[in-house]
Design an enzyme around this catalytic site. Structure first.
Site, PDB file in Angstrom:
ATOM      1  N   SER A  37       0.790  -1.232   0.000  1.00  0.00           N
ATOM      2  CA  SER A  37       0.000   0.000   0.000  1.00  0.00           C
ATOM      3  C   SER A  37       0.822   1.281   0.000  1.00  0.00           C
ATOM      4  O   SER A  37       0.268   2.353  -0.235  1.00  0.00           O
ATOM      5  CB  SER A  37      -0.968   0.011   1.183  1.00  0.00           C
ATOM      6  OG  SER A  37      -2.056  -0.829   0.900  1.00  0.00           O
ATOM      7  N   LYS A  40       0.405   3.714  -2.839  1.00  0.00           N
ATOM      8  CA  LYS A  40      -0.629   4.742  -2.901  1.00  0.00           C
ATOM      9  C   LYS A  40      -0.092   6.158  -2.735  1.00  0.00           C
ATOM     10  O   LYS A  40      -0.757   7.122  -3.103  1.00  0.00           O
ATOM     11  CB  LYS A  40      -1.725   4.436  -1.877  1.00  0.00           C
ATOM     12  CG  LYS A  40      -2.485   3.165  -2.231  1.00  0.00           C
ATOM     13  CD  LYS A  40      -3.474   2.758  -1.166  1.00  0.00           C
ATOM     14  CE  LYS A  40      -4.219   1.522  -1.622  1.00  0.00           C
ATOM     15  NZ  LYS A  40      -4.220   0.482  -0.635  1.00  0.00           N
ATOM     16  N   SER A  92      -6.989   3.427   2.889  1.00  0.00           N
ATOM     17  CA  SER A  92      -6.177   2.578   2.011  1.00  0.00           C
ATOM     18  C   SER A  92      -7.047   1.884   0.965  1.00  0.00           C
ATOM     19  O   SER A  92      -6.880   0.704   0.652  1.00  0.00           O
ATOM     20  CB  SER A  92      -5.384   1.550   2.822  1.00  0.00           C
ATOM     21  OG  SER A  92      -4.386   0.967   2.028  1.00  0.00           O
TER      22      SER A  92
END
Length: 184
Positions: A37, A40, A92
């Protein structure tokens, strides 16, 4: 894997001075690993740089089926870039990442090209992004050094700093809460 009181010790890590970029600590800084993640960060930065916060995105028929963490976007739902950014960074949300990528570049594949170009501009020379959210995909790799350079570049953007430092965000029918315990 080595465990300490129930926690796995990281394979790689880095600590930099956020202003100068000077490396203060490093462990396996050039090992290529899946960024998960942390991907991102670059998705958020590109959205900030390429879209207006009040721009409305209409969700296509594929994005709602994005796997993993998500806010359950619906086909034909209309949602602002601002909402998608907060969903991306506070929750997320993988579906928010896909929606932003498609809005900017038309497809996640075309967006990945943009991600890699921007990452190189920020000093990430050993990174290859394949998707906007960090879900496991063959060839989606980075190093902690590269991620630190991307993070440094992201934190230079005022809007990025505002989004990631927010404890929560609510607009209309959606509410997002930051899961970063350092903020609480």
């Amino acid at each position: 894997a080595v465990f300490l009181k129930g926690f796995e010790i990281a394979e790689a890590g880095i600590l930099i001075d956020g202003t100068t970029g000077q490396i203060l600590y490093t462990k396996n800084e050039n090992a290529t690993l899946e960024p998960a993640s942390t991907t991102k960060m670059i998705t958020c930065l590109l959205a900030i740089e390429n879209l207006e916060m009040d721009h409305v995105v209409t969700i296509d028929d594929e994005t709602p089926f994005t796997e993993g963490s998500r806010i359950y976007l619906l086909e034909d739902e209309q949602i602002t870039v601002e909402n998608l950014l907060y969903a991306l960074m506070l929750e997320s949300a993988n579906d928010a990442a896909v929606a932003l990528a498609k809005e900017i570049s038309g497809s996640t594949e075309a967006f990945a090209v943009k991600m890699n170009e921007r990452a190189k501009e920020l000093g990430a020379t050993s990174t290859n992004f394949v998707n906007p959210n960090g879900l496991h995909t063959e060839g989606h790799l980075s190093t902690v050094h590269d991620l630190a350079m991307i993070a440094k570049g992201c934190m230079e953007n005022e809007t990025f700093r505002t989004v990631v430092s927010s404890k929560s965000f609510t607009e209309h029918s959606r509410s997002f809460t930051n899961h970063n315990k350092l903020l609480w």
